[in-house]
Motif scaffolding. Structure first.
Motif, PDB file in Angstrom:
ATOM      1  N   CYS A  72      29.869  40.979  39.631  1.00  0.00           N
ATOM      2  CA  CYS A  72      30.100  42.498  39.246  1.00  0.00           C
ATOM      3  C   CYS A  72      29.791  43.812  40.480  1.00  0.00           C
ATOM      4  O   CYS A  72      30.520  44.381  40.479  1.00  0.00           O
ATOM      5  N   ALA A  73      28.652  43.220  40.718  1.00  0.00           N
ATOM      6  CA  ALA A  73      28.209  43.313  42.102  1.00  0.00           C
ATOM      7  C   ALA A  73      29.270  43.609  42.921  1.00  0.00           C
ATOM      8  O   ALA A  73      29.312  44.555  43.844  1.00  0.00           O
ATOM      9  N   PHE A  87      30.247  43.893  32.823  1.00  0.00           N
ATOM     10  CA  PHE A  87      29.395  43.534  33.187  1.00  0.00           C
ATOM     11  C   PHE A  87      28.223  44.289  31.535  1.00  0.00           C
ATOM     12  O   PHE A  87      27.967  43.007  31.069  1.00  0.00           O
ATOM     13  N   ALA A  88      28.857  45.040  30.584  1.00  0.00           N
ATOM     14  CA  ALA A  88      28.285  45.674  29.753  1.00  0.00           C
ATOM     15  C   ALA A  88      28.584  44.350  28.981  1.00  0.00           C
ATOM     16  O   ALA A  88      28.292  44.441  27.892  1.00  0.00           O
ATOM     17  N   GLY A  89      29.933  43.929  28.700  1.00  0.00           N
ATOM     18  CA  GLY A  89      30.805  43.225  27.609  1.00  0.00           C
ATOM     19  C   GLY A  89      30.522  41.864  28.623  1.00  0.00           C
ATOM     20  O   GLY A  89      30.261  41.153  27.315  1.00  0.00           O
ATOM     21  N   PHE A  90      30.415  41.033  29.703  1.00  0.00           N
ATOM     22  CA  PHE A  90      28.824  39.716  29.643  1.00  0.00           C
ATOM     23  C   PHE A  90      27.875  39.891  29.687  1.00  0.00           C
ATOM     24  O   PHE A  90      27.828  38.687  28.376  1.00  0.00           O
ATOM     25  N   GLY A 153      35.483  42.182  29.100  1.00  0.00           N
ATOM     26  CA  GLY A 153      34.989  42.367  30.906  1.00  0.00           C
ATOM     27  C   GLY A 153      34.977  41.296  31.704  1.00  0.00           C
ATOM     28  O   GLY A 153      35.288  41.861  33.104  1.00  0.00           O
ATOM     29  N   SER A 154      36.497  40.385  31.545  1.00  0.00           N
ATOM     30  CA  SER A 154      37.237  39.547  32.308  1.00  0.00           C
ATOM     31  C   SER A 154      38.022  40.881  32.542  1.00  0.00           C
ATOM     32  O   SER A 154      38.595  40.975  33.821  1.00  0.00           O
ATOM     33  N   VAL A 155      38.807  41.582  31.767  1.00  0.00           N
ATOM     34  CA  VAL A 155      40.178  42.637  31.992  1.00  0.00           C
ATOM     35  C   VAL A 155      38.764  43.464  33.208  1.00  0.00           C
ATOM     36  O   VAL A 155      39.750  43.742  33.761  1.00  0.00           O
ATOM     37  N   ALA A 156      38.519  44.441  32.488  1.00  0.00           N
ATOM     38  CA  ALA A 156      37.580  44.655  33.312  1.00  0.00           C
ATOM     39  C   ALA A 156      37.400  44.422  35.149  1.00  0.00           C
ATOM     40  O   ALA A 156      37.561  45.667  35.727  1.00  0.00           O
ATOM     41  N   LEU A 157      36.721  42.765  34.985  1.00  0.00           N
ATOM     42  CA  LEU A 157      36.489  42.825  35.989  1.00  0.00           C
ATOM     43  C   LEU A 157      37.398  43.126  37.207  1.00  0.00           C
ATOM     44  O   LEU A 157      38.309  42.717  38.485  1.00  0.00           O
ATOM     45  N   CYS A 158      38.700  42.053  35.918  1.00  0.00           N
ATOM     46  CA  CYS A 158      40.599  42.386  37.026  1.00  0.00           C
ATOM     47  C   CYS A 158      41.085  42.990  37.680  1.00  0.00           C
ATOM     48  O   CYS A 158      41.100  43.578  39.146  1.00  0.00           O
ATOM     49  N   PHE A 174      39.421  35.545  36.035  1.00  0.00           N
ATOM     50  CA  PHE A 174      39.677  35.964  34.797  1.00  0.00           C
ATOM     51  C   PHE A 174      40.448  36.239  33.895  1.00  0.00           C
ATOM     52  O   PHE A 174      40.166  36.569  32.605  1.00  0.00           O
ATOM     53  N   ALA A 175      41.552  36.521  34.379  1.00  0.00           N
ATOM     54  CA  ALA A 175      42.932  36.599  33.658  1.00  0.00           C
ATOM     55  C   ALA A 175      43.287  35.807  32.668  1.00  0.00           C
ATOM     56  O   ALA A 175      43.621  35.811  31.577  1.00  0.00           O
ATOM     57  N   LEU A 176      43.291  34.717  33.662  1.00  0.00           N
ATOM     58  CA  LEU A 176      43.123  33.381  32.730  1.00  0.00           C
ATOM     59  C   LEU A 176      41.716  33.063  30.953  1.00  0.00           C
ATOM     60  O   LEU A 176      42.567  32.136  30.338  1.00  0.00           O
ATOM     61  N   ASN A 177      40.950  33.317  31.714  1.00  0.00           N
ATOM     62  CA  ASN A 177      39.837  33.437  30.535  1.00  0.00           C
ATOM     63  C   ASN A 177      39.965  34.805  29.399  1.00  0.00           C
ATOM     64  O   ASN A 177      40.692  34.023  28.123  1.00  0.00           O
ATOM     65  N   ALA A 178      40.816  35.493  30.000  1.00  0.00           N
ATOM     66  CA  ALA A 178      40.960  36.621  29.206  1.00  0.00           C
ATOM     67  C   ALA A 178      42.530  35.990  27.880  1.00  0.00           C
ATOM     68  O   ALA A 178      42.275  36.878  26.659  1.00  0.00           O
ATOM     69  N   LEU A 179      43.168  35.875  28.808  1.00  0.00           N
ATOM     70  CA  LEU A 179      44.224  35.406  28.110  1.00  0.00           C
ATOM     71  C   LEU A 179      43.972  33.542  27.124  1.00  0.00           C
ATOM     72  O   LEU A 179      44.207  34.227  25.772  1.00  0.00           O
TER      73      LEU A 179
END
Length: 229
Positions: A72-73, A87-90, A153-158, A174-179
């Motif tokens: 996230c940084a 990061f809030a989601g994670f 969190g994964s979607v926001a980071l994408c 992260f898209a794969l993880n979100a899916l």
């Protein structure tokens, strides 16, 4: 800075360690004897292999919190709002995992089996098994929030990444993880499943590799300077 080369290398090591821990968990599940009833399942808790697995999984979420913070940084330089939301989601995901796995380790795997073995009362044994069942029900309910926050969190980071071409690796992961999470939650909480436990169980570890190997490679290959904001 948390997006420095030093932190990226450390986070990549955490990603690879998480893969190793998940592989060990896969091995442990294959070695544990089958449980035909709740009592047998309860008494598997204090087995040394299971305790080792539970301890490693508990510790892994402290490492994941650091890994996600570094990711996230990196995104913060390009899209601060998306990075903070990610990061809030994670953070909520890791916090819930630490709480659930702490209760599971110290209460369900260690305290309840000891109580069960220490009594010969059928009523007391039934009460202990009911406590185990209650924990599993609470765990099932909380996994909705846990999965949702990891998904968001994964979607926001994408959305926050993309300053460098190599960021495509992380966006894929992260898209794969979100899916994966979306399909799992749809099956479990919307369709009333799980209907695809066998398929999900077979694919779980390969998906861990497909998610965290690209993240580790991305962290190691990314340049220090992001000049294309």
């Amino acid at each position: 800075m948390l997006d420095s080369r030093t932190h990226r290398v450390a986070a990549a090591v955490v990603a690879m360690a998480y893969i190793a821990i998940q592989s060990f968990q896969w091995f442990v599940f294959a070695q544990l004897p089958g449980a035909d009833d709740p009592a047998q399942a309860l008494l598997q808790g204090p087995l040394p292999l299971n305790i080792a697995r539970a301890v490693l999984m508990l510790l892994s979420f402290f490492g994941l919190a650091y890994l996600f913070l570094v990711c996230c940084a990196i995104a913060y330089r390009r899209r601060p709002a998306a990075a903070v939301l990610a990061f809030a989601g994670f953070f909520v995901f890791c916090l819930l995992e630490v709480q659930l796995r702490s209760i599971e380790l110290f209460y369900v795997f260690l305290e309840l089996p000891a109580q069960y073995l220490a009594t010969t009362s059928a009523n007391e044994q039934a009460r202990i098994l009911a406590l185990q069942s209650t924990f599993q029900s609470v765990q099932h309910a909380l996994y909705f929030v846990l999965g949702l926050t990891w998904l968001l969190g994964s979607v926001a980071l994408c959305l926050g990444l993309g300053g460098q071409r190599i960021d495509g690796l992380a966006r894929f992961a992260f898209a794969l993880n979100a899916l994966r999470l979306a399909l799992r939650m749809l099956d479990t909480y919307v369709l009333g499943g799980p209907h695809f436990d066998a398929l999900y169980g077979a694919l779980y570890l390969p998906l861990v590799y497909l998610t965290f190997v690209p993240i580790a490679a991305w962290l190691l290959l990314r340049r220090d300077q992001d000049t294309s904001r």
